[in-house]
Scaffold this motif. Structure first.
Motif, PDB file in Angstrom:
ATOM      1  N   GLY A  21       0.831  -1.189   0.000  1.00  0.00           N
ATOM      2  CA  GLY A  21       0.000   0.000   0.000  1.00  0.00           C
ATOM      3  C   GLY A  21       0.863   1.235   0.000  1.00  0.00           C
ATOM      4  O   GLY A  21       2.091   1.168   0.168  1.00  0.00           O
ATOM      5  N   ALA A  22       0.239   2.372  -0.173  1.00  0.00           N
ATOM      6  CA  ALA A  22       0.951   3.648  -0.172  1.00  0.00           C
ATOM      7  C   ALA A  22       1.219   4.071   1.264  1.00  0.00           C
ATOM      8  O   ALA A  22       0.323   4.097   2.097  1.00  0.00           O
ATOM      9  CB  ALA A  22       0.128   4.702  -0.891  1.00  0.00           C
ATOM     10  N   ALA A  23       2.472   4.407   1.574  1.00  0.00           N
ATOM     11  CA  ALA A  23       2.843   4.864   2.908  1.00  0.00           C
ATOM     12  C   ALA A  23       2.435   6.323   3.112  1.00  0.00           C
ATOM     13  O   ALA A  23       2.322   6.783   4.245  1.00  0.00           O
ATOM     14  CB  ALA A  23       4.341   4.703   3.122  1.00  0.00           C
ATOM     15  N   ARG A  24       2.231   7.046   2.020  1.00  0.00           N
ATOM     16  CA  ARG A  24       1.765   8.430   2.056  1.00  0.00           C
ATOM     17  C   ARG A  24       0.934   8.653   0.798  1.00  0.00           C
ATOM     18  O   ARG A  24       0.935   7.815  -0.097  1.00  0.00           O
ATOM     19  CB  ARG A  24       2.944   9.398   2.107  1.00  0.00           C
ATOM     20  N   THR A  25       0.221   9.748   0.729  1.00  0.00           N
ATOM     21  CA  THR A  25      -0.537  10.047  -0.481  1.00  0.00           C
ATOM     22  C   THR A  25       0.431  10.357  -1.614  1.00  0.00           C
ATOM     23  O   THR A  25       1.308  11.211  -1.476  1.00  0.00           O
ATOM     24  CB  THR A  25      -1.486  11.238  -0.241  1.00  0.00           C
ATOM     25  N   LEU A  37       6.280   2.898   0.067  1.00  0.00           N
ATOM     26  CA  LEU A  37       5.522   1.650   0.171  1.00  0.00           C
ATOM     27  C   LEU A  37       5.460   1.160   1.601  1.00  0.00           C
ATOM     28  O   LEU A  37       6.397   1.351   2.382  1.00  0.00           O
ATOM     29  CB  LEU A  37       6.169   0.575  -0.707  1.00  0.00           C
ATOM     30  N   THR A  38       4.359   0.516   1.919  1.00  0.00           N
ATOM     31  CA  THR A  38       4.193  -0.121   3.216  1.00  0.00           C
ATOM     32  C   THR A  38       3.383  -1.404   3.025  1.00  0.00           C
ATOM     33  O   THR A  38       2.654  -1.538   2.046  1.00  0.00           O
ATOM     34  CB  THR A  38       3.490   0.827   4.216  1.00  0.00           C
ATOM     35  N   VAL A  39       3.525  -2.329   3.948  1.00  0.00           N
ATOM     36  CA  VAL A  39       2.746  -3.578   3.896  1.00  0.00           C
ATOM     37  C   VAL A  39       1.435  -3.329   4.630  1.00  0.00           C
ATOM     38  O   VAL A  39       1.424  -2.815   5.748  1.00  0.00           O
ATOM     39  CB  VAL A  39       3.521  -4.740   4.544  1.00  0.00           C
ATOM     40  N   ASP A  49       5.002  -7.602  -4.345  1.00  0.00           N
ATOM     41  CA  ASP A  49       6.449  -7.517  -4.493  1.00  0.00           C
ATOM     42  C   ASP A  49       6.856  -6.057  -4.701  1.00  0.00           C
ATOM     43  O   ASP A  49       6.449  -5.445  -5.695  1.00  0.00           O
ATOM     44  CB  ASP A  49       6.894  -8.359  -5.689  1.00  0.00           C
ATOM     45  N   PRO A  50       7.652  -5.479  -3.796  1.00  0.00           N
ATOM     46  CA  PRO A  50       8.050  -4.072  -3.945  1.00  0.00           C
ATOM     47  C   PRO A  50       8.799  -3.785  -5.238  1.00  0.00           C
ATOM     48  O   PRO A  50       8.681  -2.700  -5.796  1.00  0.00           O
ATOM     49  CB  PRO A  50       8.955  -3.819  -2.733  1.00  0.00           C
ATOM     50  N   VAL A  62      -2.777   8.064  -5.506  1.00  0.00           N
ATOM     51  CA  VAL A  62      -2.972   6.892  -4.653  1.00  0.00           C
ATOM     52  C   VAL A  62      -2.923   7.395  -3.215  1.00  0.00           C
ATOM     53  O   VAL A  62      -1.913   7.949  -2.774  1.00  0.00           O
ATOM     54  CB  VAL A  62      -1.877   5.829  -4.883  1.00  0.00           C
ATOM     55  N   TYR A  63      -4.001   7.209  -2.492  1.00  0.00           N
ATOM     56  CA  TYR A  63      -4.100   7.732  -1.137  1.00  0.00           C
ATOM     57  C   TYR A  63      -3.430   6.810  -0.128  1.00  0.00           C
ATOM     58  O   TYR A  63      -3.354   5.594  -0.338  1.00  0.00           O
ATOM     59  CB  TYR A  63      -5.567   7.988  -0.775  1.00  0.00           C
ATOM     60  N   GLU A  64      -2.957   7.399   0.952  1.00  0.00           N
ATOM     61  CA  GLU A  64      -2.249   6.665   2.005  1.00  0.00           C
ATOM     62  C   GLU A  64      -3.081   5.481   2.495  1.00  0.00           C
ATOM     63  O   GLU A  64      -4.276   5.602   2.743  1.00  0.00           O
ATOM     64  CB  GLU A  64      -1.968   7.611   3.176  1.00  0.00           C
TER      65      GLU A  64
END
Length: 137
Positions: A21-25, A37-39, A49-50, A62-64
Protein backbone atom coordinates in the motif's frame (compact mmCIF):
# COMPACT_ATOMS: atom_id res chain seq x y z
CA UNK A 1 -24.91 -8.98 12.96
CA UNK A 2 -22.10 -10.51 15.05
CA UNK A 3 -22.98 -13.96 13.70
CA UNK A 4 -22.64 -12.70 10.13
CA UNK A 5 -19.21 -11.15 10.81
CA UNK A 6 -18.04 -14.36 12.54
CA UNK A 7 -19.36 -16.50 9.67
CA UNK A 8 -17.56 -14.36 7.09
CA UNK A 9 -14.32 -14.57 9.09
CA UNK A 10 -14.51 -18.39 9.13
CA UNK A 11 -15.01 -18.76 5.38
CA UNK A 12 -11.91 -20.22 3.69
CA UNK A 13 -11.68 -17.49 1.03
CA UNK A 14 -12.12 -14.61 3.46
CA UNK A 15 -8.64 -14.69 4.95
CA UNK A 16 -6.85 -11.35 5.15
CA UNK A 17 -3.62 -11.29 3.18
CA UNK A 18 -0.75 -8.82 3.08
CA UNK A 19 -0.18 -6.53 0.15
CA UNK A 20 1.58 -3.32 -0.77
CA UNK A 21 0.00 0.00 0.00
CA UNK A 22 0.95 3.65 -0.17
CA UNK A 23 2.84 4.86 2.91
CA UNK A 24 1.76 8.43 2.06
CA UNK A 25 -0.54 10.05 -0.48
CA UNK A 26 1.15 9.78 -3.88
CA UNK A 27 -0.02 12.39 -6.41
CA UNK A 28 -0.45 11.35 -10.03
CA UNK A 29 2.93 11.38 -11.76
CA UNK A 30 4.96 10.48 -8.65
CA UNK A 31 7.92 8.13 -9.08
CA UNK A 32 7.65 5.39 -6.44
CA UNK A 33 10.56 4.83 -4.05
CA UNK A 34 10.92 2.20 -1.33
CA UNK A 35 9.94 4.76 1.33
CA UNK A 36 6.59 5.28 -0.43
CA UNK A 37 5.52 1.65 0.17
CA UNK A 38 4.19 -0.12 3.22
CA UNK A 39 2.75 -3.58 3.90
CA UNK A 40 -0.99 -3.50 4.58
CA UNK A 41 -3.57 -6.11 5.50
CA UNK A 42 -6.12 -6.36 2.72
CA UNK A 43 -8.38 -8.92 1.14
CA UNK A 44 -8.17 -7.16 -2.25
CA UNK A 45 -5.74 -8.52 -4.82
CA UNK A 46 -2.84 -6.23 -5.60
CA UNK A 47 0.92 -5.99 -5.74
CA UNK A 48 2.90 -7.91 -3.14
CA UNK A 49 6.45 -7.52 -4.49
CA UNK A 50 8.05 -4.07 -3.94
CA UNK A 51 10.31 -4.52 -6.98
CA UNK A 52 7.18 -4.52 -9.17
CA UNK A 53 6.41 -0.93 -8.07
CA UNK A 54 9.70 0.82 -7.27
CA UNK A 55 10.80 3.12 -10.09
CA UNK A 56 7.37 3.25 -11.75
CA UNK A 57 5.16 6.34 -11.99
CA UNK A 58 1.62 6.64 -10.63
CA UNK A 59 -1.12 7.16 -13.24
CA UNK A 60 -3.59 8.46 -10.64
CA UNK A 61 -3.42 9.79 -7.08
CA UNK A 62 -2.97 6.89 -4.65
CA UNK A 63 -4.10 7.73 -1.14
CA UNK A 64 -2.25 6.67 2.01
CA UNK A 65 -3.07 3.11 3.09
CA UNK A 66 -4.72 2.13 -0.20
CA UNK A 67 -3.50 -1.06 -1.91
CA UNK A 68 -1.38 -0.71 -5.06
CA UNK A 69 -2.46 -2.39 -8.29
CA UNK A 70 -0.44 -2.78 -11.48
CA UNK A 71 -2.97 -0.74 -13.49
CA UNK A 72 -2.25 2.27 -11.24
CA UNK A 73 1.38 2.37 -12.39
CA UNK A 74 3.23 3.07 -15.64
CA UNK A 75 6.83 3.43 -16.79
CA UNK A 76 8.19 6.91 -15.99
CA UNK A 77 7.39 9.50 -18.65
CA UNK A 78 10.58 11.02 -20.07
CA UNK A 79 8.79 13.28 -22.54
CA UNK A 80 5.73 15.41 -21.78
CA UNK A 81 3.17 16.78 -24.21
CA UNK A 82 4.19 20.13 -25.81
CA UNK A 83 7.80 19.72 -24.65
CA UNK A 84 10.43 21.03 -27.08
CA UNK A 85 12.63 18.03 -27.93
CA UNK A 86 15.68 17.17 -30.03
CA UNK A 87 14.81 14.98 -33.03
CA UNK A 88 17.52 12.86 -34.64
CA UNK A 89 17.39 10.89 -37.89
CA UNK A 90 20.13 8.35 -38.70
CA UNK A 91 20.65 6.40 -41.89
CA UNK A 92 24.16 5.15 -42.67
CA UNK A 93 26.57 8.10 -42.41
CA UNK A 94 23.72 10.63 -42.66
CA UNK A 95 22.66 12.28 -39.41
CA UNK A 96 20.05 15.06 -39.27
CA UNK A 97 19.07 16.82 -36.03
CA UNK A 98 16.35 19.40 -35.50
CA UNK A 99 13.88 20.64 -32.89
CA UNK A 100 10.42 19.28 -32.49
CA UNK A 101 7.37 19.59 -30.23
CA UNK A 102 6.06 16.41 -28.60
CA UNK A 103 2.36 15.83 -29.31
CA UNK A 104 1.97 13.34 -26.44
CA UNK A 105 3.74 11.98 -23.36
CA UNK A 106 6.23 9.17 -23.83
CA UNK A 107 8.26 6.65 -21.84
CA UNK A 108 11.49 4.98 -22.96
CA UNK A 109 10.90 2.75 -25.98
CA UNK A 110 7.48 4.17 -26.89
CA UNK A 111 6.62 5.64 -30.27
CA UNK A 112 5.09 9.12 -30.16
CA UNK A 113 4.04 11.75 -32.71
CA UNK A 114 6.24 14.85 -32.90
CA UNK A 115 5.90 18.04 -34.92
CA UNK A 116 9.09 18.97 -36.75
CA UNK A 117 9.37 22.70 -35.94
CA UNK A 118 11.40 23.56 -39.08
CA UNK A 119 9.19 21.76 -41.61
CA UNK A 120 5.88 22.00 -39.67
CA UNK A 121 5.22 18.33 -40.42
CA UNK A 122 4.44 15.47 -38.07
CA UNK A 123 6.72 12.47 -37.70
CA UNK A 124 6.80 9.36 -35.55
CA UNK A 125 9.76 9.06 -33.19
CA UNK A 126 10.93 6.56 -30.59
CA UNK A 127 11.74 7.82 -27.09
CA UNK A 128 15.28 6.80 -26.20
CA UNK A 129 16.33 6.03 -22.58
CA UNK A 130 18.29 9.31 -22.40
CA UNK A 131 15.19 11.37 -23.32
CA UNK A 132 16.09 12.08 -26.95
CA UNK A 133 13.88 11.08 -29.87
CA UNK A 134 14.95 8.96 -32.84
CA UNK A 135 12.82 9.46 -35.96
CA UNK A 136 11.64 6.18 -37.42
CA UNK A 137 11.81 5.88 -41.23
Amino acid sequence: MRVLVLALALLPGAAVAGGLGAARTLPAGSIIAAADLTVIDTDRPGLTDPSAAIGLQTRITVYEGRPLHANMLQPPRLITRNQIVRLAFHRGALRIETEGRALSDGAAGELIRVMNMAARSTVTAQVMPDGTLAVTP
